[in-house]
Structure formats: structure tokens, C-alpha cells
Design a protein around this motif. Structure first.
Motif, PDB file in Angstrom:
ATOM      1  N   UNK B  17       0.961  -1.468   0.106  1.00  0.00           N
ATOM      2  CA  UNK B  17       0.115  -0.170   0.015  1.00  0.00           C
ATOM      3  C   UNK B  17       0.799   1.306   0.064  1.00  0.00           C
ATOM      4  N   UNK B  18       1.928   1.362   0.819  1.00  0.00           N
ATOM      5  CA  UNK B  18       2.739   2.340   0.969  1.00  0.00           C
ATOM      6  C   UNK B  18       3.568   2.772  -0.306  1.00  0.00           C
ATOM      7  N   UNK B  19       4.050   1.405  -0.923  1.00  0.00           N
ATOM      8  CA  UNK B  19       4.679   1.658  -2.065  1.00  0.00           C
ATOM      9  C   UNK B  19       3.832   2.380  -3.039  1.00  0.00           C
ATOM     10  N   UNK B  20       2.500   1.845  -3.102  1.00  0.00           N
ATOM     11  CA  UNK B  20       1.558   2.412  -4.077  1.00  0.00           C
ATOM     12  C   UNK B  20       1.316   4.050  -4.094  1.00  0.00           C
ATOM     13  N   UNK B  21       1.066   4.232  -2.646  1.00  0.00           N
ATOM     14  CA  UNK B  21       0.700   5.515  -2.010  1.00  0.00           C
ATOM     15  C   UNK B  21       1.937   6.597  -2.432  1.00  0.00           C
ATOM     16  N   UNK B  22       3.093   6.071  -2.175  1.00  0.00           N
ATOM     17  CA  UNK B  22       4.170   6.949  -2.920  1.00  0.00           C
ATOM     18  C   UNK B  22       4.061   7.482  -4.185  1.00  0.00           C
ATOM     19  N   UNK B  23       3.819   6.433  -5.065  1.00  0.00           N
ATOM     20  CA  UNK B  23       3.774   6.800  -6.611  1.00  0.00           C
ATOM     21  C   UNK B  23       2.594   7.417  -6.841  1.00  0.00           C
ATOM     22  N   UNK B  24       1.501   7.144  -6.379  1.00  0.00           N
ATOM     23  CA  UNK B  24       0.254   7.962  -6.562  1.00  0.00           C
ATOM     24  C   UNK B  24       0.410   9.477  -6.245  1.00  0.00           C
TER      25      UNK B  24
END
Lengths: 132, 120
Positions: B17-24
Motif C-alpha cells: 500500500x505504501x509503495x503504491x501511495x508513494x507513486x500515486x
């Protein structure tokens, strides 16, 4: 099952002097990505919010804001933050492209690191020209 | 009999989730930056009046709120990674992380005040 007796390790030289190891360019880029991010969190966010609040205030508040920002030291701080923002942003775009498997072989990854370094500095110079 | 080897669950489950949050959030910030750069070039710079006019637009305020929220969430993931790498004593790490969260929430409140508070 009994654990096997510890084997005496041969005395190998351990060489981890980070300041003497010649880091590849993508490694330096990565370290500066983190350092610029930390700078933006510690200094960039509070100063930007303060600046936004001051600049959107009354004409008097705006005038005093403009006076503070026109000081040479303030300009240097703004320039450092501009570099941090640009470097972090460009290194981030490179990271997103790597996630999409664009430019993941070694030569391309090194080339894109160099592009990020050069572009961040060139754009920072543009900011400097505008500030002075 | 339960086969423990089949599903070896470890970790705190926020990694992906945090990996994705960082990119979005990164893409949101990139787009906002391009919008502001475009407005800057379109105007040929800002004086006090045109700067205030830009921030008076409700749509721009909402966009900017999304930008700041992205900055703060992105900053949390990044700073948390830094604390996990360098601050090994648990008490110190949790104290610093709590302080960071508190400061980020304060920044969000400050942003709301700037964007929609009295006198904005």
C-alpha cells in the motif's frame, strides 16, 4: 537436530568506508534523492506554507514578505530548496519509469542518472536567474 | 493438519500500500507542479494581485489541497523509511515517528487555514 559447531571464519578484510568506496552514479542519485527529500520535509514544507500564507496576506504583509525574500541569504535558501525539489522530482520520475521497466539495463540506468543530475542543475540555474 | 509452510505470513502488511501511495501521490504532485509552471509562464510572472487571483479560484484551491495532502502523505512514507533505516532503538524511533505524524497533521490544519480560513 543439534546445531553444527560454529566454523571459525577466516579473517577477511572488511572494507566498508562509504567515503572511500567509489559509488556508481545511480547510487549517488539515490542518496541525494533521500537527502533532498529529508531537506524538503524539514525545511521546505514549513517555509513554503509560511511563504504562501505571507504572500496571500494584505498588501503590507506581501510587501514585508517580498523584503524578506529579496535578502541574499533568503534567496540562497530558496535556491537550495528549488534544487532539492527539482532533483527529488526528476529522480522520482526516473524511478517511476524504472517501475514501468523503462531503461532498466545498466547503461540506460547510468545515462538517465546523469540526465537527472544535469537537468536538475540546469533548471536550478534558471531559478537562480529569475531570483537575481 | 495445517500446513504452516504453505502460507508464511510476515510483516505489517502496509508495504505494498505504501509503495503504491508513494507513486500515486508523486504523480499528483508532478501534475500540480506542471499546472503551476504553466500558469507562471502563461502570466509571465505574478504580482500580488494576479497571485491572489490565482489562489482565489475554488478549483485551484481544491487542486492545491490535493497537492499538499499528497506532499504530507508522501513525506510520511519517506520519513518513516528513513527512521526505520537509521533509528534502531524502538523508543527513539516511535517518539520521532509520533512527532513527525503530529507535525504533518498540524501542517494539514495550517494548509486548510491558509486556503479557506478567515481572510483567505
Amino acid at each position: 537436530m543439534a546445531t553444527p559447531p560454529p566454523v571459525a571464519k577466516p579473517a577477511r578484510p572488511v572494507y566498508l568506508d562509504l567515503l572511500s568506496i567509489r559509488q556508481p552514479l545511480p547510487a549517488v542519485l539515490s542518496i541525494l534523492h533521500r537527502a533532498s527529500g529529508a531537506l524538503l520535509f524539514l525545511v521546505g514544507i514549513p517555509l513554503s506554507l509560511w511563504g504562501l500564507q505571507a504572500s496571500l496576506g494584505s498588501a503590507d504583509a506581501y510587501a514585508s514578505f517580498a523584503t524578506v525574500v529579496s535578502h541574499p541569504i533568503a534567496k540562497l535558501v530558496a535556491l537550495a530548496l528549488a534544487w532539492a525539489y527539482l532533483h527529488h522530482l526528476l529522480a522520482g520520475v526516473r524511478h517511476l519509469l524504472l517501475d514501468l521497466h523503462v531503461g532498466i539495463d545498466l547503461a540506460a540506468a547510468r545515462r538517465s542518472s546523469a540526465i537527472v543530475f544535469v537537468l536538475a542543475i540546469v533548471l536550478t540555474l534558471f531559478v537562480a536567474i529569475r531570483l537575481w | 493438519m495445517v500446513n504452516l509452510a504453505a502460507r508464511h505470513v510476515v510483516g505489517a502488511h502496509y508495504g505494498l500500500r505504501d509503495w503504491l501511495v508513494q507513486r500515486v501521490t508523486a504523480v499528483v504532485m508532478l501534475l500540480w507542479t506542471l499546472v503551476v509552471l504553466g500558469a507562471l509562464m502563461w502570466n509571465g510572472g505574478f504580482d500580488h494581485a494576479s497571485w491572489k487571483a490565482l489562489w482565489a479560484g475554488e478549483f485551484f484551491r481544491l487542486l492545491s489541497f490535493l497537492f499538499v495532502a499528497s506532499v504530507l502523505w508522501h513525506a510520511w512514507v519517506g520519513v518513516r523509511n528513513i527512521t526505520m533505516d537509521y533509528l534502531k532503538p524502538v523508543a527513539l524511533r516511535l517518539t520521532v515517528q509520533s512527532a513527525v505524524v503530529a507535525v504533518l497533521v498540524l501542517y494539514l490544519g495550517w494548509t486548510l487555514r491558509i486556503l479557506w480560513g478567515a481572510g483567505a
